[in-house]
Design an enzyme around this catalytic site. Structure first.
Site, PDB file in Angstrom:
ATOM      1  N   GLU A 138      -8.906   5.309  46.880  1.00 22.61           N
ATOM      2  CA  GLU A 138      -7.799   4.956  47.773  1.00 22.61           C
ATOM      3  C   GLU A 138      -7.962   3.559  48.366  1.00 22.61           C
ATOM      4  OE1 GLU A 138      -5.222   6.604  47.713  1.00 22.61           O
ATOM      5  OE2 GLU A 138      -5.998   8.410  46.753  1.00 22.61           O
ATOM      6  N   HIS A 141      -6.822   1.001  45.965  1.00 26.74           N
ATOM      7  CA  HIS A 141      -5.364   0.831  46.033  1.00 26.74           C
ATOM      8  C   HIS A 141      -5.000  -0.173  47.129  1.00 26.74           C
ATOM      9  CE1 HIS A 141      -3.683   3.548  43.151  1.00 26.74           C
ATOM     10  NE2 HIS A 141      -4.209   4.630  43.671  1.00 26.74           N
ATOM     11  N   GLU A 213      -3.232   3.803  38.702  1.00 25.08           N
ATOM     12  CA  GLU A 213      -4.190   4.888  38.951  1.00 25.08           C
ATOM     13  C   GLU A 213      -5.473   4.667  38.143  1.00 25.08           C
ATOM     14  OE1 GLU A 213      -4.053   7.287  41.226  1.00 25.08           O
ATOM     15  OE2 GLU A 213      -2.169   6.375  41.874  1.00 25.08           O
TER      16      GLU A 213
END
Length: 295
Positions: A138, A141, A213
Site C-alpha cells: 500500500e 501505491h 498492482e
C-alpha cells in the site's frame, strides 16, 4: 530495485492508447457541441480538480474508515513508520475500516496527504510480518502516486458515461417524431460515440490498474526484502474473501479498485473485468523476486 521492463512498457502503451482515445473524444465533443478547445479545457480542468480534491474523502466515507492514533493501534503505526523511513516518504495517516472482510487500501492526493487503511478483519488473520508485507504494498501505491494516476485516467471515462446516460434518456423521451427526428439522430450519434469511448477506456483503465498492482507488489517486496510475507498475506486474504458472507462483500465491493484483493460477491461483472490480476500470477511473480534476492 530492478525495474520490470515488460510491465513498464505495457503501462506506457496503455496510457498512450488511452490518451489517443481521449483526444479523439475531445475532438468529437468540440465539433458536435461547437465548443473551442479553451472551454473544453476549462471544463475538464474543473472536473479533474473536483475529482482529485474529493476522491479520498469519498473513499474513506464510503468504507466507513476511522483515522486512528498511535495509542489505539501502536503495532500498526510502528510498522508504517518503519516502512516509510525505508521508502523515504512522509508517514501517512492510519485508518481502520470497520469490516470483518480482510482487506487494505491507500488513498490520498499525494504522499503528504495520504491515508493507509486496513480492515479489522485483516488484523485478525495476519501475523506482524504478513501485515508488514501488505502495508509495504500500500505504501508503494502512495510512493508511486497510483491513486492520482487512476483518478486522472478515469476522468474522461466518467464524462463519457454521463454523456451516454443523458443521451440514452434523451433518446427515450425526447425525440423520434416530426421535427424531433434530426435531434433524435444526433442524440443517437452522441450515445454511440460516448458508449464506445466509455467501453474502451473501461477496459484500458482496468488493464492499467492491474499493472499498478503488479508494480506495487514488486515495490513492496523490495521494500521489505521479504516477498514471501506478502505472498502468504495475499493467499490468506484471498481465501477469507472467498468464504466471506455475500452481504458483507456487497457493502464494500464498490471500492474494489482500491483494495489489495477485490471483494467480489460472485454476482458482479467485476469477475470478468477485474481491476486486479489473478492471485496465483501475483504469487508467481513474488516467488521470482524471492529468487532474485537470493541470487
Amino acid at each position: 530495485m530492478q525495474r520490470d521492463l515488460q510491465l513498464t512498457i505495457r503501462m506506457a502503451i496503455s496510457f498512450l492508447v488511452l490518451t489517443l482515445i481521449y483526444l479523439v473524444f475531445l475532438g468529437f465533443i468540440a465539433t458536435y457541441f461547437g465548443l473551442g478547445i479553451l472551454p473544453i479545457a476549462m471544463i475538464a480542468g474543473l472536473m479533474i480538480g473536483a475529482q482529485w480534491f474529493f476522491s479520498d474523502r469519498i473513499v474513506l466515507w464510503s468504507t466507513g474508515t476511522k483515522i486512528v492514533s498511535k495509542e489505539e493501534f501502536p503495532v500498526l503505526h510502528q510498522i508504517v513508520e518503519s516502512l516509510c523511513q525505508k521508502a523515504n516518504i512522509p508517514k501517512p495517516k492510519v485508518g481502520i475500516m470497520k469490516s470483518d472482510v480482510p482487506n487494505a487500501f491507500a488513498t490520498g492526493k499525494g504522499p503528504k496527504s495520504s491515508v493507509v487503511v486496513v480492515s479489522l478483519g485483516i488484523l485478525k488473520i495476519l501475523d506482524k510480518d504478513e501485515l508488514e508485507g501488505v502495508l509495504s504494498h500500500e505504501l508503494t501505491h502512495i510512493r508511486n502516486r497510483d491513486v492520482t494516476i487512476i483518478t486522472l485516467a478515469s476522468l474522461f471515462s466518467t464524462i463519457a458515461w454521463f454523456l451516454m446516460q443523458s443521451s440514452m434518456f434523451s433518446t427515450m423521451w425526447g425525440g423520434g417524431y416530426g421535427g424531433r427526428q434530426q435531434q433524435g439522430g444526433n442524440t443517437i450519434l452522441v450515445l454511440i460515440v460516448a458508449g464506445i469511448v466509455w467501453f474502451l477506456s473501461f477496459l484500458i483503465i482496468r488493464a492499467i490498474s492491474r499493472y499498478r498492482e503488479f508494480a506495487a507488489d514488486r515495490g513492496g517486496a523490495y521494500l521489505t526484502g521479504k516477498p514471501m510475507n506478502l505472498s502468504r498475506a495475499l493467499m490468506k486474504i484471498s481465501g477469507e474473501v472467498k468464504v466471506a458472507p455475500t452481504q458483507e462483500l456487497k457493502k464494500i465491493e464498490g471500492m474494489n479498485a482500491f483494495f489489495i484483493i477485490p471483494a467480489i460477491s460472485g454476482q458482479t461483472i467485476a469477475r470478468f473485468f477485474s481491476t486486479h490480476p489473478p492471485i496465483m500470477e501475483r504469487v508467481k511473480r513474488l516467488m521470482q523476486i524471492e529468487q532474485e534476492l537470493r541470487d
